[in-house]
Design a protein around this motif. Sequence first.
Motif, PDB file in Angstrom:
ATOM      1  N   GLN A  46      34.656  11.436  46.474  1.00 19.22           N
ATOM      2  CA  GLN A  46      34.107  10.107  46.726  1.00 19.22           C
ATOM      3  C   GLN A  46      35.226   9.059  46.748  1.00 19.22           C
ATOM      4  O   GLN A  46      35.247   8.175  47.607  1.00 19.22           O
ATOM      5  CB  GLN A  46      33.081   9.749  45.652  1.00 19.22           C
ATOM      6  N   GLN A  48      38.311   9.628  47.511  1.00 13.97           N
ATOM      7  CA  GLN A  48      39.046   9.853  48.754  1.00 13.97           C
ATOM      8  C   GLN A  48      38.321   9.215  49.933  1.00 13.97           C
ATOM      9  O   GLN A  48      38.948   8.565  50.783  1.00 13.97           O
ATOM     10  CB  GLN A  48      39.205  11.353  48.999  1.00 13.97           C
ATOM     11  N   SER A  49      37.002   9.364  49.979  1.00 10.70           N
ATOM     12  CA  SER A  49      36.224   8.767  51.066  1.00 10.70           C
ATOM     13  C   SER A  49      36.337   7.252  51.058  1.00 10.70           C
ATOM     14  O   SER A  49      36.426   6.612  52.113  1.00 10.70           O
ATOM     15  CB  SER A  49      34.755   9.193  50.954  1.00 10.70           C
ATOM     16  N   ILE A  50      36.323   6.669  49.852  1.00 13.59           N
ATOM     17  CA  ILE A  50      36.465   5.216  49.743  1.00 13.59           C
ATOM     18  C   ILE A  50      37.818   4.780  50.280  1.00 13.59           C
ATOM     19  O   ILE A  50      37.926   3.808  51.037  1.00 13.59           O
ATOM     20  CB  ILE A  50      36.267   4.778  48.289  1.00 13.59           C
ATOM     21  N   THR A  52      39.753   6.371  52.426  1.00 17.44           N
ATOM     22  CA  THR A  52      39.799   6.610  53.870  1.00 17.44           C
ATOM     23  C   THR A  52      39.108   5.492  54.632  1.00 17.44           C
ATOM     24  O   THR A  52      39.564   5.073  55.704  1.00 17.44           O
ATOM     25  CB  THR A  52      39.154   7.968  54.204  1.00 17.44           C
ATOM     26  N   ALA A  53      38.006   4.984  54.071  1.00 13.93           N
ATOM     27  CA  ALA A  53      37.239   3.931  54.733  1.00 13.93           C
ATOM     28  C   ALA A  53      37.852   2.550  54.552  1.00 13.93           C
ATOM     29  O   ALA A  53      37.388   1.577  55.159  1.00 13.93           O
ATOM     30  CB  ALA A  53      35.806   3.925  54.206  1.00 13.93           C
ATOM     31  N   ASN A  54      38.906   2.457  53.721  1.00 18.63           N
ATOM     32  CA  ASN A  54      39.479   1.141  53.397  1.00 18.63           C
ATOM     33  C   ASN A  54      41.001   1.145  53.537  1.00 18.63           C
ATOM     34  O   ASN A  54      41.730   0.744  52.614  1.00 18.63           O
ATOM     35  CB  ASN A  54      39.071   0.733  51.981  1.00 18.63           C
ATOM     36  N   ARG A  58      43.387   2.540  47.512  1.00 19.92           N
ATOM     37  CA  ARG A  58      42.462   1.903  46.583  1.00 19.92           C
ATOM     38  C   ARG A  58      43.263   0.971  45.659  1.00 19.92           C
ATOM     39  O   ARG A  58      43.071   0.937  44.454  1.00 19.92           O
ATOM     40  CB  ARG A  58      41.715   2.961  45.771  1.00 19.92           C
ATOM     41  N   GLY A  64      39.428  -1.243  48.928  1.00 22.29           N
ATOM     42  CA  GLY A  64      39.211   0.098  48.398  1.00 22.29           C
ATOM     43  C   GLY A  64      39.098   0.131  46.890  1.00 22.29           C
ATOM     44  O   GLY A  64      38.380   0.961  46.328  1.00 22.29           O
ATOM     45  N   TRP A  71      31.419   1.668  42.736  1.00 20.52           N
ATOM     46  CA  TRP A  71      30.824   3.013  42.721  1.00 20.52           C
ATOM     47  C   TRP A  71      30.792   3.574  41.288  1.00 20.52           C
ATOM     48  O   TRP A  71      29.765   4.099  40.843  1.00 20.52           O
ATOM     49  CB  TRP A  71      31.620   3.938  43.642  1.00 20.52           C
TER      50      TRP A  71
END
Length: 472
Positions: A46, A48-50, A52-54, A58, A64, A71
């Motif tokens: 999760q 990693q997905s955050i 990738t989307a930002n 992070r 991120g 989350w």
Amino acid sequence: MKRSLLAPALLVAATALVAPGSQAAPAPLAPAPDISVTSVQAHLNQLQSIATANGGNRAAGRPGYLASLNWVKGKLDAAGYTTSVQTFSTSAGSTYNLVADWPGGDPNHVVMTGAHLDSVSVGPGINDNGTGSAGILENALAFAASGVTPRNHIRFGFWGAEELGLLGSKHYMSTLSTAEKDKIELYLNFDMIGSPNPGYFVYDDNPAGNGARDDLTSYFTSKGIPWEYIDVQGRSDHAAFRSYGIPTSGTFTGAETTMTSAQAQKWGGQSGRAFDPCYHSSCDTTANVNATALDRNIDAIAFMLWKYADVDYGTTPPPAGGNVLLNPGFESGAASWGGTTGAITSSTSKPAHGGSWKAWLGGNGSTSTESLTQTVTIPSSATTANLSYWIRTDTAETGSTVYDTMKVQVIVGGVTTTLRTFSNVGTSSTYTQFTHSLLAHQGKAVTVKLLMNEDSSLQTSFVVDDTAVSVS
């Protein structure tokens, strides 16, 4: 983990294959569970997905990081934790700490576990420090699900801007009064616990009275895992606690320094290779984590959490005057209270009952939820125990339909009881005092909670002041 300013040779201290004697402590409430590495890996996916989307990171001050914090907060809120978000400024912009308290346990004896949630700006930071954050998150969720009643108060910290100089943990400690700092009996830090070429390092921090370091080494020895002490000095967030004399320890699996041939023989790794070749790099992804090291370290966290939740630090008598709430009139700002940032205010728009500060919940005129909490212990010898507070309300709503509410609640052993509900109906702009008996909770930790819910139209303000939990 913050970049080292020291030569690598200075970081590794004495090596041991057999742990020294551990200080004795009472048996834990129950054996610590086997923490699911699969669940922790799902948390890492999760994060990693955050990233990738930002924009691939992070980092503090970037989207991120805030998405990561929100989350994690959602997970903890759903599990029953009382969470609070601290905002502070950095060179990268505003960023945040997340602090989560488990209801119950003696608030005068706090056992705290923490990890930094931010990455560097060039990568997603999955080993550094998604592993530590995901590891303490899953332990927090397992502790909540276990149903145990801890002797001591349990708190978790997810720190922002560690990579900018330990700024989040330093900010947190700066906001605590001396009395609140003194309540923290132990701080455990977990930073990089799944390095791909792992070592098993235990923080060599052992102020007087701290058996945590020895308990960690004894745990690893009992599992047949060789270990080494390491002095990580100012490289991670334990330093903010250690500087105030709070006992600290933690685990670490290595960063940019290279594994020696002796260490490779001991741990089955690759000599001459960094413990984490992707340290502070874009390749610090979910592929950069050793599942065995991660599994061993999250179980070590559980061992320490369950053990120190039940260590007997003694009991603290109520203060003179019988009010066991701290900062009851809010004149020290948000000190001693958890919950919504900004809900405690000295704004002159609403008068205080006494002094200048009060708790102002609601008044937004939009869909919102705000809360304030503090945990106290009702002495087992108490013959009276009463929660009291002064409250005034005003609203722009009309009619007899309830739209906005504020509940006065107590949480004992994970069970929430609503003592009184105030709403936009029957409001009074004159302060009125209300009192509720808490004597049924003798000998127990009680979390006092003010919970406000406001709908999407027309404001209702609930202003509370001069609170007390009076015991005799």
